[in-house]
Design an enzyme around this catalytic site. Structure first.
Site, PDB file in Angstrom:
ATOM      1  N   GLU A 127      38.671  51.645  35.225  1.00 57.89           N
ATOM      2  CA  GLU A 127      39.570  52.765  34.944  1.00 57.89           C
ATOM      3  C   GLU A 127      40.934  52.422  35.535  1.00 57.89           C
ATOM      4  O   GLU A 127      41.064  51.479  36.298  1.00 57.89           O
ATOM      5  CB  GLU A 127      39.019  54.042  35.593  1.00 57.89           C
ATOM      6  CG  GLU A 127      37.733  54.515  34.992  1.00 57.89           C
ATOM      7  CD  GLU A 127      37.236  55.784  35.683  1.00 57.89           C
ATOM      8  OE1 GLU A 127      37.944  56.291  36.591  1.00 57.89           O
ATOM      9  OE2 GLU A 127      36.153  56.257  35.319  1.00 57.89           O
ATOM     10  N   ASN A 129      42.398  53.577  38.014  1.00 57.12           N
ATOM     11  CA  ASN A 129      42.329  53.465  39.462  1.00 57.12           C
ATOM     12  C   ASN A 129      41.065  52.824  39.977  1.00 57.12           C
ATOM     13  O   ASN A 129      40.778  52.857  41.181  1.00 57.12           O
ATOM     14  CB  ASN A 129      42.456  54.868  40.094  1.00 57.12           C
ATOM     15  CG  ASN A 129      43.856  55.431  39.899  1.00 57.12           C
ATOM     16  OD1 ASN A 129      44.844  54.690  39.970  1.00 57.12           O
ATOM     17  ND2 ASN A 129      43.941  56.727  39.609  1.00 57.12           N
ATOM     18  N   ASP A 240      25.594  40.942  37.634  1.00 62.26           N
ATOM     19  CA  ASP A 240      24.935  39.663  37.945  1.00 62.26           C
ATOM     20  C   ASP A 240      24.567  38.971  36.640  1.00 62.26           C
ATOM     21  O   ASP A 240      24.825  37.786  36.433  1.00 62.26           O
ATOM     22  CB  ASP A 240      23.640  39.886  38.754  1.00 62.26           C
ATOM     23  CG  ASP A 240      23.907  40.102  40.233  1.00 62.26           C
ATOM     24  OD1 ASP A 240      22.939  40.443  40.955  1.00 62.26           O
ATOM     25  OD2 ASP A 240      25.061  39.930  40.652  1.00 62.26           O
ATOM     26  N   GLU A 363      34.804  40.896  34.709  1.00 61.50           N
ATOM     27  CA  GLU A 363      33.447  40.916  35.269  1.00 61.50           C
ATOM     28  C   GLU A 363      33.437  40.479  36.722  1.00 61.50           C
ATOM     29  O   GLU A 363      32.515  39.817  37.183  1.00 61.50           O
ATOM     30  CB  GLU A 363      32.491  40.094  34.392  1.00 61.50           C
ATOM     31  CG  GLU A 363      32.272  40.821  33.072  1.00 61.50           C
ATOM     32  CD  GLU A 363      30.984  40.519  32.358  1.00 61.50           C
ATOM     33  OE1 GLU A 363      29.988  40.151  33.016  1.00 61.50           O
ATOM     34  OE2 GLU A 363      30.977  40.669  31.126  1.00 61.50           O
TER      35      GLU A 363
END
Lengths: 379, 264, 347
Positions: A127, A129, A240, A363
């Protein structure tokens, strides 16, 4: 410890490479330039189960092991990192959490359409923030009657513009940062769900990254994945898994840089020789090749650990950070090897350069990956 | 309806090594693929069986690594895959190869159609198909570009030396197929997974197919390769200067020398 | 089913008794297709080395017009089988007839042009006779010591040449690539023996029927299959230059290709591109005009049999790869070449 690919993996690689070179290769530069998602090629990919690589056969997926899945992503990315990304993200972080954390009912409900590509998946955590600080999400999912009502704004959503199904990380209990976050599965055509701005980004431009806006968007309560508060756990575990796919993507980009550099070095003549004869270039190529091998092996090791059921958090972070930084180094050196021509669109190396950078960011940035690894070491 | 498709695993690209003045074909480290035209043959078999019902067999003669080609055939959708693997088959020319394939087909039993690719990218002979048909005592027709109809006989279209021919042939028959016949389907990843996880490749040796060892391998071959040579090395030829007309006349003579045009 | 072995002990004796170099007459596309005449020419050399005669096998219906041509181009004996059943090329019935002839007359060498038909028909004959066959040969010689045929056949799409021998089985069979040998000048005074063998038509009735035959309308040949290619580079200057190449192509029956600069400039379509990112070609003849010879291009033309290059620049790299180079303006040279070609075909 067998380092040879199995016959199945060899067939998977050849199949994916042949498809990528024939169907995506000819349009890769154009779709990047135009920032166009190639629907006609994607239609072909659906029928071949690119969207259900590891989904169990019973749900219409291909049921491949993780290394085979990596090989597919690597081969796609070698030709077009944007398409590699689409498949890596769809399989790695949208399909995966449903397959692992979903109830039987949810799996039966959501997996078949995802596996056949009827719905493309998106993973929505970030997002304005909340980037590396993932628990700072402000999107809420409040219970009302039998529904969850979502309000919020997700940005930098890979596949965002074309997604049919979004996994939204939202606060079901806004008071509790860590334990109040949950994952909600949302069909993007629900009322109250809309597309925001489509990003005009540096690389992998054929992948439609955008923002998603939820305004009083209602979904049935049974769209909650896992239990309320499981969001943090699901997020970490999913990342992961996703990191292995991104590492595979980076390996593909790095491999493309290596091949392009070798080809150019053999052709380009200066001072009466192909530049491949110069020691400086040979050093570049040797280093590039070594790092690509290492990145590939680290990626397969993480994949192997996952399939064996071992904890693989550290290995996933390692392969992601190493492969993405390898891709960036290979791309930088690659452009340098191409000289002035490498800075133009006459050669694909500048596209690989723009593509590679993102792998160090999404990621989990390289900085976050290092924290993850250190944390495991210092337990 | 039973269709048998004969396929071959070939090196992806030619690789040679020169040892002691002799050229040898390098196999180590060279990736192998299904011969491209054999993919069209498999596609033909699969689409005929989809249209007319029946099963499709894929058969290949080769050493154990050729199993990979048959797995790909299974991934595409064939029902049964058989690898003919026996050390004694090494060194077989097309005469011996067609004999081994015919014995395997006899072992399979009755069939309606045998399909082969028109030629391979390694030996390039295009001979196995017709010789297999002769061995099986069935008619063959090569370079099929379109299957028009299939009932108790087969009607096909093909291009042969610039002629478009429509040919009817009685069944059982053998056809060899050209690129223009179809677009081979790509195996799905689920197909590949199943080909390895739940399907089998049967491995048959010469004993199983009741083949006479005198008719296979070196013993069964009428020809053998004396030596291999690289094609004439491209070296710099003569370079001529002169007026445009003089140069044109020199080129004209070269066209005659190269049998492109006739001397008058 | 016969269990004849190719290497049986009695084969050596049988081999010694076989005489004659035979050529199959593939006449369907005569006059343009001259492979039979080309093989007859080579056949004469082989027959001389084997101290024997050249026979030509002519099958068909109303084909006696070809007999004179074959004799004029080198045949000593003509085996003529004329029948309505042979009016259309039919591999089934042609195999039967030819095998009967071979069993009766026992040639030691039997050569067939590597046309499409030849390449599907010769293997069937070889199998029925249990003899060896090498495909698409680009050279044939008689081994001086063993007096057997040395057959040079390309493999791996021309990347390697295999020299093949067939020591004991007879006849030694080969299909021969069109354009390999040069036909002799015709001599209409030559004489030959005409034999009209008796055929047992009941032995193997045809199991196929050619329902329709029509000449294919000329459509663009894939550059990779084209036997003659003309390639234009930057030196052709523009679309007009490619128009010139197209006209030359029509005269020679050649396909026109291009290097990257013309394609980038839009002087021709992208499917015409030859080279590393385009097509790799292996024609019998390549005429490359106004091309500098950059390695991205030359890797695509390595397997061409004979390359003629025209370029203004005497130092152009292309001359390192060409068999014959002409230093000059491609437009002018080609203009004169076309005039000569047009004069010779219509003169």
């Amino acid at each position: 410890m067998d380092f040879d690919p199995t016959m199945k993996q060899a067939v998977v690689r050849r199949t994916a490479r042949s498809f990528a070179e024939a169907e995506i290769g000819p349009i890769a530069a154009a779709i990047d330039q135009e920032a166009r998602f190639p629907w006609d090629v994607v239609e072909k990919m659906k029928g071949l189960q690119y969207f259900g690589l590891q989904v169990p056969r019973q749900y219409g997926g291909a049921g491949l092991d993780t290394i085979s899945g990596c090989i597919v992503i690597e081969e796609l990315s070698r030709v077009c990192a944007a398409m590699g990304l689409t498949i890596a993200v769809h399989n790695g972080v949208a399909v995966h959490p449903i397959a692992v954390f979903g109830t039987d009912h949810q799996k039966k409900r959501f997996l078949p359409a995802l596996a056949r590509g009827g719905q493309i998946g998106a993973f929505c955590l970030t997002e304005p923030n909340a980037g590396s600080d993932a628990t700072n999400v402000e999107t809420t999912a409040i219970e009302d009657g039998g529904d969850l009502v979502l309000n919020g704004h997700k940005i930098f959503v890979t596949n965002g513009e074309v997604a049919g199904l979004a996994l939204i990380f939202a606060a079901t209990n806004p008071q509790d940062k860590k334990r109040g976050m949950s994952v909600v599965v949302v069909e993007t055509d629900r009322p109250g769900f809309s597309l925001g701005v489509k990003e005009d980004h540096c690389g992998m431009r054929a992948n439609p990254v955008g923002s998603l806006i939820m305004q009083d968007c209602r979904v049935p309560k049974d769209h909650l994945l896992g239990r309320p508060g499981d969001g943090y756990k699901i997020g970490l575990q999913t990342l992961d898994n996703g990191r292995i796919g991104i590492a595979a993507q980076a390996v593909g980009i790095a491999q493309a840089c290596l091949e392009a550099s070798i080809k150019y070095a053999k052709e380009r003549r200066q001072f009466n020789s192909p530049i491949a004869q110069f020691q400086a270039l040979q050093t570049f190529l040797a280093d590039m090749s070594t790092e690509v091998e290492a990145a590939r092996l680290l990626t397969y090791q993480a994949a192997h650990r996952k399939d064996k059921g071992h904890v693989y958090t550290s290995e996933a972070a390692m392969c992601k950070v190493f492969a993405s930084e390898t891709a960036m180094r290979a791309a930088v050196k690659g452009v340098q090897i191409h000289g002035g021509y490498g800075y133009t669109k006459s050669y694909p190396i500048e596209r690989y350069y723009r593509d590679a950078k993102a792998t160090e960011i999404y990621e989990g940035t390289s900085e976050i990956q290092r924290l993850v690894i250190a944390r495991q070491l210092l337990r | 309806m039973r269709i048998i498709v004969c396929i071959k695993q070939v090196p992806e690209s030619p690789a040679f090594e020169i040892e002691g003045g002799l050229v040898r074909i390098k196999r180590e480290g060279v990736p192998s693929v299904v011969n491209p035209l054999d993919l069209h043959a498999l596609e033909a078999g699969l689409s005929v069986s989809r249209k007319h019902g029946g099963d499709v067999f894929a058969v290949s003669m080769g050493p154990p690594p050729c199993e990979e080609a048959l797995r790909e055939a299974l991934a595409m959708g064939v029902d049964t895959a058989i690898l003919l693997s026996d050390r004694r088959c090494a060194g077989s020319d097309t005469l011996a190869t067609s004999y081994v394939l015919s014995q395997a087909i006899r072992e399979i039993g009755t069939f309606d159609l045998v399909i082969c690719g028109a030629q391979t990218i390694d030996s390039d002979t295009g001979q196995v198909g017709p010789q297999l048909a002769e061995e099986l005592g069935i008619p063959h027709i090569a370079y099929v570009e379109r299957i028009q109809s299939l009932t108790d006989h087969l009607i096909i279209e093909r291009v042969c030396d610039g002629f478009l021919e429509t040919v009817a042939v009685s069944l059982p028959a053998l056809i060899t197929v050209s690129k223009g016949l179809n677009r081979p389907r790509r195996p799905s990843f689920g197909g590949i997974q199943d080909a390895f996880a739940s399907k089998t490749v049967q491995v048959w040796d010469l004993t199983r197919i009741k083949a006479d060892p005198r008719l296979v391998g070196d013993d069964g071959s009428a020809t053998w390769v004396k030596h291999l040579d690289p094609p004439h090395a491209r070296k710099k030829g003569e370079v001529a200067t002169g007026s445009a007309r003089e140069l044109a006349n020199l080129i004209y003579q070269k066209l005659i020398d190269q049998n492109i045009i006739e001397e008058r | 089913m016969k269990t004849k072995t190719a290497k049986g002990d009695d084969n050596k004796a049988k081999a010694a008794a076989c005489r004659g170099v035979w050529v199959f007459a593939d006449h369907r596309n005569y006059f343009q297709d001259r492979v039979t005449l080309q093989i007859l020419a080579k056949g004469r050399d082989l027959a001389r080395d084997l101290e024997t005669e050249v026979g030509v096998v002519v099958l068909g219906h109303k084909v006696s017009e070809f007999v004179m041509e074959y004799v004029a181009h080198g045949a000593d004996i003509v085996y003529l089988v004329e029948d309505e059943r042979l009016a259309k090329y039919n591999v089934d019935i042609y195999t039967t007839v030819v095998c009967q002839l071979v069993e009766q007359y026992r040639p030691e060498v039997f050569l067939v042009g590597a046309t499409d038909f030849g390449r599907e028909f010769a293997p069937r004959v070889a199998k029925r006779l249990t003899t060896g066959l090498s495909a698409d040969c680009v050279a044939l010689e008689i081994d001086p010591a063993e007096k057997i045929l040395l057959q040079t056949s390309p493999s791996f799409e021309g990347s390697v040449l295999a020299t093949i021998v067939n020591p004991t089985a007879r006849p030694q069979m080969a299909t021969v690539r069109p354009g390999t040998f040069k036909e002799r000048k015709h001599d209409y005074h030559r004489k030959a023996r005409l034999i009209k063998p008796r055929i047992d038509w009941e032995d193997g009735a045809s199991r196929m029927e050619v329902l329709k035959v029509r000449k294919q309308p000329h459509r663009g040949v894939d550059l990779r299959e084209a036997p003659i290619v003309i390639c234009g580079g930057r030196g052709m200057g523009g679309k007009k230059g490619f128009g010139l190449l197209g006209r030359l192509g029509k005269l020679l029956g050649a396909e026109v290709g291009a290097t990257r600069p013309p394609v980038s400039e839009g002087w021709t379509e992208s499917d015409r591109l030859i080279g590393q990112t385009g097509k790799a070609i292996r024609p019998r003849l390549l005429i490359t005009c106004g091309t500098s010879g950059a390695v991205q291009y030359t890797t695509g033309i390595q397997n061409a049999e004979y390359i003629i290059a025209i370029n203004k620049d005497p130092d152009a790299l292309i001359f390192q790869t060409a068999d014959f180079g002409a230093v000059g303006d491609a437009h002018q040279v080609l203009h004169h070449l076309m005039m000569r070609l047009e004069k010779e075909t219509h003169g």
